[in-house]
Design an enzyme around this catalytic site. Structure first.
Site, PDB file in Angstrom:
ATOM      1  N   LEU A 122     -26.129  -7.241  13.302  1.00 22.20           N
ATOM      2  CA  LEU A 122     -26.634  -8.528  12.819  1.00 22.20           C
ATOM      3  C   LEU A 122     -27.190  -8.352  11.401  1.00 22.20           C
ATOM      4  O   LEU A 122     -27.588  -7.245  11.016  1.00 22.20           O
ATOM      5  CB  LEU A 122     -27.752  -9.048  13.733  1.00 22.20           C
ATOM      6  CG  LEU A 122     -27.297  -9.821  14.987  1.00 22.20           C
ATOM      7  CD1 LEU A 122     -26.671  -8.885  15.995  1.00 22.20           C
ATOM      8  CD2 LEU A 122     -28.459 -10.566  15.621  1.00 22.20           C
ATOM      9  N   ASP A 123     -27.200  -9.432  10.635  1.00 21.72           N
ATOM     10  CA  ASP A 123     -27.845  -9.384   9.321  1.00 21.72           C
ATOM     11  C   ASP A 123     -28.909 -10.464   9.273  1.00 21.72           C
ATOM     12  O   ASP A 123     -29.151 -11.164  10.261  1.00 21.72           O
ATOM     13  CB  ASP A 123     -26.820  -9.511   8.189  1.00 21.72           C
ATOM     14  CG  ASP A 123     -26.066 -10.822   8.215  1.00 21.72           C
ATOM     15  OD1 ASP A 123     -26.603 -11.806   8.765  1.00 21.72           O
ATOM     16  OD2 ASP A 123     -24.953 -10.875   7.687  1.00 21.72           O
TER      17      ASP A 123
END
Lengths: 245, 89
Positions: free
Chosen positions: B37-38
């Site tokens: 995830l970012d």
């Protein structure tokens, strides 16, 4: 070893001299053409001459010992599209010169701080993703796509320096999903030591660049940006594995 | 809601919203480095968790300290113990 030192010296000397000669020429072309053409055509011309500079840097200057092989698996693809590449070395931005359509790169902060090259990058509209809010970045990329300009990005965000591929950032995939433009996975192999991360030292060899078939909006319409980015990452990883096994 | 239920439902958010294979959903998994995830995905994650547990967490300071999937499990369990989770959740 002495041969390698000589080849590195020769390449950087040629690179320096060529850049010193080409940059003023570039300025003359651009300044000379400015009164006769509009801003949009001006940018197109500017990006064309920069791409030509990149072609010379990757094809001509190192021809004795570093070869670049380019395989376009979908040459009939028309712009605009987004190019997504793996990122191993500082030579990657130069390798974008293999693309035949007008392209703007998404880069990190530091390449735009380099003397001359950074200036050329800024003037050609390179987008420094870490120097603007996401909303501004999103709007700028969409504007380029609407103008028919392709956008190339390295979603790992930084050079891996090895054959390992990092996680992808999702910004470009969010924009692709919103804009519905084709996304082209592009695989670069063989350049993890051209130059090795943290050095300027180049090893001889062949760099292979492979532009894979595009994923169109129909291919990813049922995916969110996160799943789409992982799909593209898997495609690139799988192709790297095929090439390097 | 038991602790096991909370963990299962958090993991469902990852499998449903992010299509992450259940085998990767171990408590030690770092949400950026391991699950991929970012910062933009975190917004989606918070929205998905809010929907799943019918709770508002976006302004909770503890969210900032989350690094691993185990941290999310513990955070949701803590919310349950504080009585903040919807009983229907």
């Amino acid at each position: 070893m002495i041969k390698k030192i000589w080849l590195n010296f020769q390449l950087y000397l040629l690179f320096f001299l060529f850049t010193c000669v080409y940059t003023p020429l570039l300025a003359i072309i651009v300044i000379g053409a400015r009164p006769f053409i509009g801003k949009r055509r001006m940018m197109k011309l500017f990006r064309f001459v920069i791409a030509f500079y990149g072609k010379i840097v990757i094809r001509v200057l190192p021809w004795l010992w570093v070869k670049v092989s380019f395989n376009d698996r979908e040459p009939q693809l028309t712009p605009p599209y987004i190019v997504i590449c793996n990122h191993r070395a500082a030579s990657d931005p130069f390798l974008m010169a293999v693309l035949k359509h007008e392209t703007v790169q998404v880069v990190n902060k530091w390449p735009l701080r380099l003397p001359l090259l950074g200036l050329m990058g800024r003037l050609s509209g390179c987008l420094s993703v870490n120097e603007m809010p996401y909303a501004d970045f999103n709007a700028k990329v969409k504007m380029l796509l609407e103008e028919g300009v392709c956008v190339a990005a390295f979603p790992e965000g930084t050079r891996s320096g090895s054959r390992q591929m990092g996680q992808f950032h999702g910004a470009m995939f969010r924009i692709a999903v919103e804009a519905g433009v084709p996304v082209v996975p592009m695989v670069i192999t063989g350049n993890e030591d051209k130059p090795k991360k943290g050095t300027l030292w180049l090893e001889p060899g062949v760099i292979c660049v492979e532009k894979l078939p595009a994923l169109t909006a129909q291919d990813y319409h049922n995916k969110n940006a996160f799943c789409f980015k992982n799909q593209v990452r898997d495609i690139i990883a799988s192709q790297i594995q095929k090439v390097e096994r | 809601m038991t602790e096991a239920d909370a963990k299962r439902m958090v993991n469902e958010v990852f499998t449903e919203s992010f299509e992450i294979e259940p085998a990767r959903l171990v408590p030690e998994a770092h949400i950026f480095n391991d699950l991929g995830l970012d910062s933009l995905d975190i917004v989606d994650l918070v929205v998905a968790l809010q929907k799943k547990f019918s709770v508002t967490i976006r302004n909770d300071e503890r969210v900032r300290n989350i690094r691993t999937l185990g941290d999310i499990h513990n955070f949701i369990i803590a919310l349950g113990q504080e009585g903040q989770l919807d009983k229907k959740a």
